[in-house]
Motif scaffolding. Structure first.
Motif, PDB file in Angstrom:
ATOM      1  N   ARG A 106       0.817  -1.215   0.000  1.00  0.00           N
ATOM      2  CA  ARG A 106       0.000   0.000   0.000  1.00  0.00           C
ATOM      3  C   ARG A 106       0.848   1.261   0.000  1.00  0.00           C
ATOM      4  NH1 ARG A 106      -4.292  -2.292   4.373  1.00  0.00           N
ATOM      5  NH2 ARG A 106      -5.222  -3.806   2.973  1.00  0.00           N
ATOM      6  N   ARG A 108       2.764   2.480  -2.364  1.00  0.00           N
ATOM      7  CA  ARG A 108       2.628   3.235  -3.611  1.00  0.00           C
ATOM      8  C   ARG A 108       1.441   4.192  -3.538  1.00  0.00           C
ATOM      9  NH1 ARG A 108       2.507   0.850  -9.788  1.00  0.00           N
ATOM     10  NH2 ARG A 108       1.925   2.788 -10.765  1.00  0.00           N
ATOM     11  N   ARG A 109       0.309   3.706  -3.040  1.00  0.00           N
ATOM     12  CA  ARG A 109      -0.886   4.538  -2.918  1.00  0.00           C
ATOM     13  C   ARG A 109      -0.647   5.687  -1.929  1.00  0.00           C
ATOM     14  NH1 ARG A 109      -5.901   1.238  -1.617  1.00  0.00           N
ATOM     15  NH2 ARG A 109      -5.046   1.307   0.460  1.00  0.00           N
ATOM     16  N   GLN A 113      -0.720   9.637  -2.884  1.00  0.00           N
ATOM     17  CA  GLN A 113      -1.570  10.576  -2.143  1.00  0.00           C
ATOM     18  C   GLN A 113      -0.733  11.747  -1.613  1.00  0.00           C
ATOM     19  OE1 GLN A 113      -3.553   8.716   1.152  1.00  0.00           O
ATOM     20  NE2 GLN A 113      -4.588  10.593   1.760  1.00  0.00           N
TER      21      GLN A 113
END
Length: 154
Positions: A106, A108-109, A113
């Protein structure tokens, strides 16, 4: 994250032009005042002119000046012009790079963001504000009421 020197110098050139909007400034003046090599400033000025941020003129009385008002130039626009790589980690590459964790990771997300928030912050500020020729717009505190619109009675 650190800005490339090119981006930093581009912002300095634009800020100087914003502070001297009443006249054209020369490349020699920009180089001397900013402590930069003249050839480097010439390349930055040419690139900023191609991007529609500076107007250039040659000859006697020539020089550069902002093509648009400083209040219409967003810092994020300049940063996007100068930065060539916003990949924060290898997983930003197509296919996730060589990381074995890409499928369930997670990070990368989270980085994506954070990058959006970073650029949104820069987009919220104008060249006029960072050049000190316009007061920044006060941020409304979290939870503060929005101004109410008056609706005309029917």
């Amino acid at each position: 994250m650190r800005l490339a020197e090119y981006t930093d110098y581009s912002l300095r050139v634009l800020m100087y032009c914003a502070r001297h909007a009443d006249r054209r400034v020369t490349v020699a003046e920009l180089a001397e005042r900013q402590g930069l090599a003249r050839n480097h400033v010439m390349k930055i000025v040419a690139d900023l002119a191609r991007a529609g941020l500076l107007e250039t003129s040659r000859g006697r009385g020539g020089g550069v000046r902002l093509l648009r008002p400083a209040a219409q130039i967003r810092v994020g626009e300049v940063v996007r012009l100068g930065e060539t790589d916003f990949r924060m980690a290898e997983c930003f590459d197509d296919g996730g790079g060589g990381c074995a964790l890409t499928a369930g990771c997670r990070l990368r997300r989270l980085f994506a963001q954070a990058l959006r928030a970073y650029l949104a912050t820069l987009d919220a500020v104008t060249l006029a504000e960072i050049a000190g020729i316009e007061q920044p717009q006060p941020a409304r505190p979290a939870g503060a009421e929005r101004p109410r619109r008056l609706v005309a009675a029917a």
